[in-house]
Design a protein around this motif. Structure first.
Motif, PDB file in Angstrom:
ATOM      1  N   CYS A  79      43.619  37.722  29.527  1.00  0.00           N
ATOM      2  CA  CYS A  79      43.692  36.260  29.644  1.00  0.00           C
ATOM      3  C   CYS A  79      42.327  35.691  30.024  1.00  0.00           C
ATOM      4  N   GLY A  80      41.872  34.700  29.271  1.00  0.00           N
ATOM      5  CA  GLY A  80      40.656  33.973  29.600  1.00  0.00           C
ATOM      6  C   GLY A  80      40.964  32.567  30.080  1.00  0.00           C
ATOM      7  N   LEU A 100      52.701  27.536  41.349  1.00  0.00           N
ATOM      8  CA  LEU A 100      51.281  27.268  41.104  1.00  0.00           C
ATOM      9  C   LEU A 100      50.380  28.151  41.964  1.00  0.00           C
ATOM     10  N   LYS A 101      50.740  28.351  43.232  1.00  0.00           N
ATOM     11  CA  LYS A 101      49.945  29.232  44.099  1.00  0.00           C
ATOM     12  C   LYS A 101      49.927  30.654  43.544  1.00  0.00           C
ATOM     13  N   ARG A 102      51.093  31.109  43.093  1.00  0.00           N
ATOM     14  CA  ARG A 102      51.170  32.464  42.539  1.00  0.00           C
ATOM     15  C   ARG A 102      50.297  32.578  41.290  1.00  0.00           C
ATOM     16  N   ILE A 106      46.992  34.990  40.725  1.00  0.00           N
ATOM     17  CA  ILE A 106      46.849  35.898  39.580  1.00  0.00           C
ATOM     18  C   ILE A 106      45.545  35.595  38.849  1.00  0.00           C
ATOM     19  N   ALA A 107      45.231  34.316  38.692  1.00  0.00           N
ATOM     20  CA  ALA A 107      43.985  33.915  38.024  1.00  0.00           C
ATOM     21  C   ALA A 107      42.768  34.440  38.781  1.00  0.00           C
ATOM     22  N   LYS A 108      42.822  34.388  40.099  1.00  0.00           N
ATOM     23  CA  LYS A 108      41.720  34.910  40.899  1.00  0.00           C
ATOM     24  C   LYS A 108      41.608  36.426  40.726  1.00  0.00           C
ATOM     25  N   LYS A 109      42.738  37.109  40.767  1.00  0.00           N
ATOM     26  CA  LYS A 109      42.743  38.566  40.649  1.00  0.00           C
ATOM     27  C   LYS A 109      42.174  39.023  39.308  1.00  0.00           C
ATOM     28  N   GLU A 137      41.145  25.662  47.737  1.00  0.00           N
ATOM     29  CA  GLU A 137      40.589  26.984  48.055  1.00  0.00           C
ATOM     30  C   GLU A 137      40.396  27.830  46.795  1.00  0.00           C
ATOM     31  N   SER A 138      40.963  27.402  45.690  1.00  0.00           N
ATOM     32  CA  SER A 138      40.818  28.147  44.433  1.00  0.00           C
ATOM     33  C   SER A 138      39.762  27.498  43.551  1.00  0.00           C
TER      34      SER A 138
END
Length: 150
Positions: A79-80, A100-102, A106-109, A137-138
């Motif tokens: 995923c990009g 959304l937090k989850r 996942i996007a950060k990971k 924070e993201s």
């Protein structure tokens, strides 16, 4: 948010949504993920740029939101850019704060960008829908809002 560095006004969100993939150097194996029932512009811009896509099924069973558990680790690594539309048009499904937090975790990971199409976020009856704007924070999101839907 700093209006000088974090907010960009556009003629319309359709143009901004269409152009966003152009801003990235796409790695060979990266894809754009989008809901199966969605704004055609997500897929159209990917198609114009020959960026592979992954369509994420929306069903009544998954409350018309992409089921994050159905996506494998291998797929997350591919995923990009991940499109989320909440409140969703045409189903009206709303991604809550937990969802959304989850997704942002996942996007950060896996280091991809969540593009949150929130054009209908200001249209609600009782409880205001959650927004990626609430998660400063993201650094893994862009939010698209619209004045024309009001």
């Amino acid at each position: 948010l700093n209006p000088l560095t974090n907010i960009l006004s556009c003629n319309g969100t359709k143009e901004a949504i269409f152009m966003i993939p152009i801003l990235f150097n796409w790695e060979k194996n990266k894809k754009i993920f989008f809901p199966s029932l969605s704004y055609p512009v997500y897929q159209a811009s990917a198609g114009l740029l020959n960026i592979p896509t992954k369509e994420l099924p929306l069903t009544e069973e998954n409350q018309f939101l992409p089921n994050l558990d159905d996506i494998t680790e291998k797929e997350w690594k591919e995923c990009g850019l991940f499109w989320i539309n909440s409140p969703h048009n045409p189903t009206t499904a709303i991604a809550n704060e937990t969802y959304l937090k989850r997704l942002l975790n996942i996007a950060k990971k896996y280091n991809f960008l969540v593009c949150s199409d929130e054009c209908y976020n200001d249209l609600y009856y009782n409880q205001k829908p959650a927004s990626c704007l609430e998660f400063s924070e993201s650094e893994h999101w862009l939010v698209f809002r619209s004045l024309s839907k009001r």
